[in-house]
Design a protein around this motif. Structure first.
Motif, PDB file in Angstrom:
ATOM      1  N   TYR A 181     -65.826 112.871-147.689  1.00 21.47           N
ATOM      2  CA  TYR A 181     -65.724 112.250-149.016  1.00 21.47           C
ATOM      3  C   TYR A 181     -64.735 111.090-149.035  1.00 21.47           C
ATOM      4  CZ  TYR A 181     -66.739 112.603-154.030  1.00 21.47           C
ATOM      5  OH  TYR A 181     -67.212 112.379-155.294  1.00 21.47           O
ATOM      6  N   PHE A 182     -63.597 111.264-148.376  1.00 25.16           N
ATOM      7  CA  PHE A 182     -62.535 110.269-148.500  1.00 25.16           C
ATOM      8  C   PHE A 182     -62.256 109.479-147.225  1.00 25.16           C
ATOM      9  CE2 PHE A 182     -61.608 113.339-151.874  1.00 25.16           C
ATOM     10  CZ  PHE A 182     -61.585 112.474-152.962  1.00 25.16           C
ATOM     11  N   ILE A 183     -62.823 109.894-146.105  1.00 27.86           N
ATOM     12  CA  ILE A 183     -62.694 109.109-144.876  1.00 27.86           C
ATOM     13  C   ILE A 183     -64.019 108.416-144.574  1.00 27.86           C
ATOM     14  CG2 ILE A 183     -62.204 109.149-142.415  1.00 27.86           C
ATOM     15  CD1 ILE A 183     -59.754 109.689-144.085  1.00 27.86           C
ATOM     16  N   VAL A 197     -47.988 112.350-148.021  1.00 25.46           N
ATOM     17  CA  VAL A 197     -48.914 111.236-148.214  1.00 25.46           C
ATOM     18  C   VAL A 197     -49.124 110.499-146.892  1.00 25.46           C
ATOM     19  CG1 VAL A 197     -49.386 109.144-149.554  1.00 25.46           C
ATOM     20  CG2 VAL A 197     -48.028 110.990-150.563  1.00 25.46           C
ATOM     21  N   ARG A 198     -50.357 110.074-146.667  1.00 23.78           N
ATOM     22  CA  ARG A 198     -50.673 109.234-145.516  1.00 23.78           C
ATOM     23  C   ARG A 198     -51.572 108.078-145.971  1.00 23.78           C
ATOM     24  NH1 ARG A 198     -47.218 111.893-143.760  1.00 23.78           N
ATOM     25  NH2 ARG A 198     -47.159 113.200-141.870  1.00 23.78           N
ATOM     26  N   ARG A 199     -51.495 106.972-145.244  1.00 26.34           N
ATOM     27  CA  ARG A 199     -52.406 105.867-145.517  1.00 26.34           C
ATOM     28  C   ARG A 199     -53.728 106.098-144.796  1.00 26.34           C
ATOM     29  NH1 ARG A 199     -51.025 102.013-148.627  1.00 26.34           N
ATOM     30  NH2 ARG A 199     -48.837 101.523-149.050  1.00 26.34           N
ATOM     31  N   ASP A 246     -56.676 112.423-136.606  1.00 26.43           N
ATOM     32  CA  ASP A 246     -55.628 111.552-136.073  1.00 26.43           C
ATOM     33  C   ASP A 246     -54.608 111.218-137.146  1.00 26.43           C
ATOM     34  OD1 ASP A 246     -56.939 111.580-133.679  1.00 26.43           O
ATOM     35  OD2 ASP A 246     -57.875 109.606-133.927  1.00 26.43           O
ATOM     36  N   LEU A 247     -55.074 111.172-138.378  1.00 24.78           N
ATOM     37  CA  LEU A 247     -54.207 110.815-139.499  1.00 24.78           C
ATOM     38  C   LEU A 247     -53.136 111.873-139.752  1.00 24.78           C
ATOM     39  CD1 LEU A 247     -53.805 108.766-141.866  1.00 24.78           C
ATOM     40  CD2 LEU A 247     -55.326 110.205-143.215  1.00 24.78           C
ATOM     41  N   GLU A 288     -50.484 117.033-135.961  1.00 25.51           N
ATOM     42  CA  GLU A 288     -50.106 118.448-135.889  1.00 25.51           C
ATOM     43  C   GLU A 288     -49.893 119.065-137.270  1.00 25.51           C
ATOM     44  OE1 GLU A 288     -46.691 118.720-133.422  1.00 25.51           O
ATOM     45  OE2 GLU A 288     -47.755 118.150-131.564  1.00 25.51           O
ATOM     46  N   SER A 289     -49.794 118.240-138.282  1.00 24.05           N
ATOM     47  CA  SER A 289     -49.608 118.755-139.649  1.00 24.05           C
ATOM     48  C   SER A 289     -50.843 119.469-140.171  1.00 24.05           C
ATOM     49  CB  SER A 289     -49.244 117.609-140.600  1.00 24.05           C
ATOM     50  OG  SER A 289     -48.028 116.991-140.226  1.00 24.05           O
ATOM     51  N   SER A 290     -51.949 119.354-139.470  1.00 26.05           N
ATOM     52  CA  SER A 290     -53.204 119.955-139.923  1.00 26.05           C
ATOM     53  C   SER A 290     -53.053 121.441-140.199  1.00 26.05           C
ATOM     54  CB  SER A 290     -54.291 119.719-138.875  1.00 26.05           C
ATOM     55  OG  SER A 290     -55.504 120.340-139.261  1.00 26.05           O
TER      56      SER A 290
END
Length: 385
Positions: free
Chosen positions: A52-54, A93-95, A102-103, A106-108
Motif C-alpha cells: 500500500y505505501f511502498i 519515523v523513516r523516509r 531495507d528501510l 533490524e527494527s522489523s
C-alpha cells in the motif's frame, strides 16, 4: 503472502482486505475468538503496508508522502511511556524507500505491523477543519430537522495534517516550545492559529462556536477504477468523511474563559481581562476527542481616540468587524468594535453580560482507533457547514 506469483492487488482491493480483518478496532478488551487468524498475523499487515505505501505509493514526488510511521510493539513499549525521555516514543519515523525491509532493517522485529498500517493510513489521508460561528437557534433547527439548511454566520476552512505527535504552544509568544508523542492520540494542529482564526469572534450570546473535522482524500479514498465521465469524477472529488463535529455556546466559552486557571489551566498568573489569552479544552460529543482553543477578549480600542492609527490597531478593529459577519473598511470596523465593546463593558460588571471573545483553534485530538474505524466503515452523509 499477498501478490505472490501474480499481479499485486490494487489499493482498493487491499483496503477491502483491511476492512475484512479489522474487527478488533475500537475494542478495549480483545477476545481472541473475535479475531481472525489473519487479523493476528503480523506478516499479513507487513505485506499490506508494503504493497500500500511502498509499492502502491501514488505520488513519489510529493514531499508530504515521504514519511512512514512504525509503531513499536506494546510488549516492548507500553502506552504509559515517559514523554520526556529522548527516544522513548511508541513509534518511530523513516523516509520512504523502494524496499520496506531495507528501510526498517533490524527494527522489523519490534514493529507492530497492524497498528503501523492503520497509523500510515491515517497519516497519509487528507483533512480539512472548518471553524464557524453559527446561531444557536439555527443549530437547534438543524438538529430537529436535518433537511434544514445550516448557514454559518462566518466560517474558515483550513487544511490540516494528522500527526502522532503534539506541539505545545506558548500563547504569550506564539511560538512552538516542544513536540511530544501524542500516540495513541492523533493530533491535527494549526501552527498559525493566531492569524488563521484572527476574525473568529463571538459577538452575541446567541453565537455558537462550531468545529468540524473532515477526511477529504488521500490514502483512505482509493478508487477501484478511474472515473469514466465528468459526473463520476465530480462525485469522486466529493468524497468526504466527518470524523468530528461539535459546538459550544457563547455561555460555555465565556464560563470557561472566566474560570481561568482555577478551572481550565490558564497560562496567565492573573485574572482574565479583555486582551488576555487563555488556553481552554473542550471535549467532543460523547467525550470523544478534544479541542484546544486559545480564547481572548477583544481589546477595547476606544482608549486611543486621537492621532493616526497604527497597522496593528487597524488590524485589531478589522478582526472584530469580520467576526461580526460583515467585511468592511478598517475604519468602519474600528468604530463598530468601539461601540460593541462599550456596550459589553457597560453590562459586564452589573450582570456578567456580553464580552466579545476571539476563539483561535489550536488543535483537535482523537484516538487513532476512532479515526481508523471511521475511515474504514463510517457511512452516511458528511456534516457540511
Amino acid at each position: 503472502m499477498l501478490g505472490n506469483g501474480g499481479e499485486s492487488p490494487s489499493r482498493y482491493e487491499l483496503l477491502s482486505m483491511v476492512k475484512k480483518h479489522s474487527n478488533l478496532i475500537g475494542k478495549t478488551v480483545v477476545d481472541e475468538e473475535d479475531a481472525s487468524d489473519v487479523e493476528m498475523d503480523q506478516k499479513f499487515w507487513h505485506d499490506v503496508l508494503d504493497l500500500y505505501f511502498i509499492g502502491g505509493r501514488d505520488s513519489k514526488e510529493q514531499q508530504d508522502d515521504d514519511l512512514l510511521f512504525f509503531v513499536r510493539k506494546m510488549s516492548l513499549h507500553g502506552y504509559g511511556f515517559n514523554d520526556n525521555i529522548e527516544g522513548n516514543s511508541p513509534y518511530f519515523v523513516r523516509r520512504w524507500a523502494t524496499k520496506l525491509d531495507d528501510l526498517v532493517g533490524e527494527s522489523s522485529m519490534i514493529i507492530d505491523w497492524r497498528r503501523s498500517l492503520y497509523l500510515n493510513l491515517i497519516a497519509h489521508t487528507s483533512y480539512s477543519i472548518t471553524v464557524a460561528i453559527c446561531s444557536h437557534q439555527s443549530l437547534q433547527n438543524h438538529q430537529s430537522n436535518q433537511g434544514t439548511t445550516l448557514s454559518p454566520i462566518y466560517k474558515i476552512v483550513k487544511t490540516v495534517y494528522a500527526s502522532p505527535s503534539r506541539v505545545n504552544f506558548h500563547l504569550d509568544s506564539r511560538k512552538e516550545v516542544e513536540t511530544k508523542p501524542a500516540y495513541p492520540d492523533i493530533c491535527f494542529a494549526v501552527d498559525d492559529f493566531d492569524s488563521t482564526f484572527d476574525a473568529v469572534v463571538l459577538t452575541d450570546t446567541d453565537h455558537c462556536y462550531c468545529v468540524l473535522l473532515n477526511a477529504v482524500g488521500g490514502a483512505a479514498f482509493p478508487s477501484e477504477i478511474p472515473p469514466q465521465d465528468n459526473a463520476d469524477a465530480e462525485e469522486t472529488n466529493k468524497a468526504k468523511i466527518t470524523l468530528f463535529s461539535g459546538f459550544v455556546s457563547y455561555e460555555m466559552v465565556r464560563e470557561a474563559y472566566d474560570a481561568g486557571k482555577s478551572g481550565f489551566g490558564s497560562l496567565l498568573p492573573f485574572g482574565n481581562s479583555a486582551g488576555k489569552t487563555d488556553r481552554i479544552y473542550m471535549k467532543g460529543p460523547g467525550g470523544r476527542g478534544e479541542v484546544e482553543v486559545a480564547v481572548s477578549g477583544v481589546v477595547d480600542q476606544s482608549l486611543d481616540e486621537s492621532g493616526p492609527h497604527s497597522p496593528l490597531q487597524i488590524s485589531e478593529g478589522g478582526k472584530f468587524r469580520i467576526g461580526a459577519i460583515v467585511r468592511k473598511a478598517a475604519s468602519v470596523a474600528q468604530v463598530a468594535a468601539k461601540n460593541a465593546y462599550a456596550v459589553a463593558s457597560s453590562t459586564r460588571n452589573a450582570d456578567g453580560g456580553m464580552v466579545p471573545l476571539k476563539c483561535c483553534l489550536m488543535s483537535v485530538s482523537l484516538p487513532w482507533e476512532h479515526i481508523a474505524y471511521d475511515l474504514l466503515f463510517k457511512g452516511g452523509v458528511p456534516v457540511n457547514l
